[in-house]
Design an enzyme around this catalytic site. Structure first.
Site, PDB file in Angstrom:
ATOM      1  N   CYS A  17       0.866  -1.291  -0.019  1.00  0.00           N
ATOM      2  CA  CYS A  17       0.085  -0.118  -0.160  1.00  0.00           C
ATOM      3  C   CYS A  17       1.035   1.338   0.010  1.00  0.00           C
ATOM      4  O   CYS A  17       1.959   1.182   0.575  1.00  0.00           O
ATOM      5  CB  CYS A  17      -0.903   0.018   1.161  1.00  0.00           C
ATOM      6  SG  CYS A  17       0.255   0.269   2.891  1.00  0.00           S
ATOM      7  N   CYS A  20       2.405   1.992   3.407  1.00  0.00           N
ATOM      8  CA  CYS A  20       3.604   1.388   3.709  1.00  0.00           C
ATOM      9  C   CYS A  20       5.027   1.937   2.823  1.00  0.00           C
ATOM     10  O   CYS A  20       6.106   2.229   3.441  1.00  0.00           O
ATOM     11  CB  CYS A  20       3.330  -0.021   3.178  1.00  0.00           C
ATOM     12  SG  CYS A  20       1.861  -0.770   3.920  1.00  0.00           S
ATOM     13  N   ASP A 388       3.142  23.542 -35.027  1.00  0.00           N
ATOM     14  CA  ASP A 388       3.906  23.917 -36.188  1.00  0.00           C
ATOM     15  C   ASP A 388       3.627  23.074 -37.165  1.00  0.00           C
ATOM     16  O   ASP A 388       2.960  22.560 -37.265  1.00  0.00           O
ATOM     17  CB  ASP A 388       5.298  23.245 -35.622  1.00  0.00           C
ATOM     18  CG  ASP A 388       6.689  23.651 -36.545  1.00  0.00           C
ATOM     19  OD1 ASP A 388       6.559  24.738 -37.133  1.00  0.00           O
ATOM     20  OD2 ASP A 388       7.339  22.806 -36.720  1.00  0.00           O
TER      21      ASP A 388
END
Length: 683
Positions: A17, A20, A388
């Site tokens: 997780c 953690c 461009d």
């Protein structure tokens, strides 16, 4: 970070997780010899500034049983355990709970709590002693508290549901990281090298620039290089996202991580393994997944104050009603424990990163490099896009569009090609491409700068150039020249010293996809599509008309493009600029999102832009906008869902209806829901 401090990068296995990962980062930062440490949860990487041994790092991650290995080392897959071994304690805990319900025995519930929650309690109690209030600390307090007040069965159910949710969350995050893992796996570990006439199988880190590698059909290319011998079709999907293999022959550039499908190739290595295109892509994608989006920065700040507030609310729920209102201590302590479980910030904290990691990984598979979650969010809000012209809306290579022959010489174009073969003019290649291989011999060739070229074929002097190369041009020819120039074409005159023989017109061809892409962007609500170019007005008008842009600005210097982008931003809000990543650098930097045509790994494109289109495919633009908008929608859904469900659950405290069952579903259930919601972006 100062260049004098050593930097070390490790891959990490075992994160369950995000909380953690944050704790592991903090543990490493406190090690002697470490100046700073950063964990990239999305890419499962640890970057250390300073020095620390692998043993020290493993000790810092012991609470999560993390495994680390150097980034440049060989990827060591986690040892595979049989499923029954990995989840034996969880299955046994669930069986004890079931038997406990049948015989209504608290001792069995206690056994289920101890078996299912042993690793949880190990971490939670350590955190409690150190006054670190993360998810596992809150869960530990709630479960032990439930047991103390006699709610053994509910404590056991909470333990098992928490363990199941951790397994599912870990699986979901592995799924989100799969795109990076698949890229890493596309890097071969070794290659067949020819040195001093001997074939050697070497590790890629031992292969040097200039080495010759041999690639057989069906093999993955290990290094970037140039084809010396052979021809084959090469699948470049890992680099460019294009599904159709590309034909490669001598002189063509090839990339590590691509698949040689048919022929045998001899390749000269042009880049080290660390500098290969796929290595850069992996690095950029992993760094992008660590870049926090604005919504994630908000959630991190919010979660910092959220957890202490929840603990304070839980304490007040447990002590205020028994002291000042009605109800027993046991009931309201139970309610306070349920508040702790409901208040775990896991769903809120993971709501954004899981979406960002998944979206960036998905884009990478499609040949689109997005350098961070913040650019995903910016792209979702873009209302104007500037393009461009040369190499972006157009192919960047001129082609011959018109050949008007005023003479009766059927072979005149072949003679023109023979002359142009001697020339260095940019349009010479376009003429030679259109002509058959010329065998005409050219004598007395002269190139006159600013005018054109002169040469003799079969004793006749021919001239190719602009009006300054010819003394007199008939009015009829002038009319043709003017007409061609108004179409945005470059015109060359072919003649002798006494007469005009022909006109050749060339133009930079607009990409077939440009018009479709512009139309799709307008359908997506992009209010302004602008063509910006340093080319002359006629060429800009011609390209802009074919592409279907809403506005055109021609004859612009780089600083003019920069000014135009700023004006566009002030008028329409968020603005994107797409160019080649070199000439358009100021404008790309000024735009909210700079997008480069990547040309399959051009270093400048990878470094200067916020987003790179690796295969120069403009049709990826609508995909990026759709992906970014969906990502932002999912992030907002996740944050809103997390907060609303927790708020509704907390409101159940008022009538005293909040139970540990409801609490665990409100926390772990929503955590899984937001994770799965984020994984929708894999598609």
């Amino acid at each position: 970070m100062s260049d004098t401090v050593e930097k070390h990068v490790y891959r990490v296995q075992g994160f369950s997780c995000i909380n953690c990962a944050a704790k592991f980062e903090k543990n490493v930062q406190h090690l002697d010899g470490v100046v700073d440490a950063k964990v990239n949860f999305g890419a499962s990487k640890l970057t250390i500034y300073g020095t620390a041994s692998l043993d020290e790092l493993h000790h810092a991650g012991a609470f999560e049983k993390l495994t680390l290995f150097p980034e440049k080392g060989q990827l060591i897959p986690a040892p595979k355990e049989a499923l029954w071994k990995r989840y034996f304690h969880l299955v046994l805990s669930a069986l004890l709970l079931l038997v406990g319900y049948i015989f209504n025995m608290n001792i069995l519930f206690a056994g289920a709590i101890i078996l299912g929650g042993f690793s949880l309690f190990q971490t939670g109690l350590k955190n409690l002693i150190q006054l670190e209030f993360d998810m596992k600390t809150l869960m530990t307090i709630a479960i032990i508290g439930a047991a103390i007040i006699g709610q053994w069965e509910e404590g056991a159910v909470v333990v098992i549901l928490f363990a199941i949710s951790e397994v599912l969350e870990g699986f979901s995050m592995d799924k989100a990281r799969a795109s990076i893992r698949s890229l890493i796996e596309k890097k071969p570990a070794e290659a067949l090298v020819v040195r001093n006439g001997t074939e050697l199988m070497l590790k890629i880190e031992d292969i040097e620039i200039g080495d010759i590698i041999l690639v057989k059909p069906g093999q993955m290319l290990a290094m970037d290089g140039i084809v010396l011998e052979g021809a084959s079709s090469v699948n470049q999907a890992a680099i460019t996202g294009e599904a159709v293999p590309v034909e490669k022959a001598a002189g063509d550039e090839v990339f590590a991580g691509t698949l040689n499908e048919e022929g045998f190739l001899k390749i000269k290595v042009m880049k080290s393994s660390e500098d290969s295109t796929i290595a850069k892509i992996i690095h950029l994608v992993e760094e992008a997944q660590a870049e926090k989006a604005q919504s994630q920065q908000f959630v991190d700040r919010f979660a910092k104050y959220y957890t202490p507030v929840i603990i304070a609310i839980a304490v007040l729920v447990a002590i205020v009603p028994p002291l000042f209102l009605t109800g027993g201590w046991q009931k309201w302590i139970y309610e306070g424990l349920a508040v702790l479980v409901v208040g775990c910030p896991c769903a809120l904290v993971i709501s954004t990163p899981v979406a960002i990691v998944t979206a960036i990984g998905n884009a990478a598979r499609q040949g689109v490099l997005i350098k961070g979650g913040n650019f995903l969010e910016e792209m979702a809000a873009v209302k104007a896009i500037a393009f461009d012209k040369t190499g972006t809306l157009t192919k960047g290579t001129p082609i011959v569009t018109d050949f008007i022959n005023f003479s009766d010489d059927e072979h005149l174009f072949t003679k023109v090609a023979a002359l142009e073969r001697q020339s260095q003019h940019p349009l010479a290649a376009a003429i030679m491409k259109k002509a058959d291989n010329s065998v005409d011999q050219v004598e007395g060739f002269i190139s006159i700068t600013g005018k054109g070229i002169i040469g003799k074929i079969n004793g006749i002097e021919y001239r190719i150039g602009n009006t300054r190369l010819f003394e007199e041009i008939p009015a009829e020819v002038h009319t043709h020249i003017t007409s061609l120039k108004t179409q945005g074409k470059t015109v060359m005159i072919v003649g002798t010293s006494t007469e005009i023989l022909a006109l050749i017109a060339a133009a930079d061809e607009v990409r077939e996809s440009s018009k479709t892409v512009i139309y799709k962007l307008q359908q997506l609500g992009i209010k302004q599509t602008v063509l910006l170019t340093g080319d002359h007005e006629a060429a800009a008008e011609a390209a802009g008309y074919v592409a279907g842009v809403t506005d055109i600005a021609a004859e612009l210097l780089p600083q003019d493009k920069l000014t135009f982008i700023k004006k566009l931003s002030s008028t329409y809000g968020k603005t994107a600029m797409i160019g080649d990543g070199v000439n358009d650098a100021p404008a790309l930097a000024a735009a909210d999102v700079g997008i480069a045509m990547g040309k399959a790994g051009t270093d400048a494109a990878l470094e200067t832009a916020d987003i790179a289109l690796m295969n120069d495919e403009l049709n990826k633009l609508p995909f990026i906008i759709n992906l970014s908008r969906k990502t932002v929608r999912i992030i907002k859904q996740n944050i809103s869902l997390s907060l609303i469900v927790k708020l509704l659950a907390l409101l159940l405290v008022i009538p005293g209806w909040l139970t540990l069952w409801i609490a665990i579903f409100a926390d772990m259930g929503i955590t899984l829901l937001v994770t799965l919601n984020g994984l929708r972006l894999l598609r």
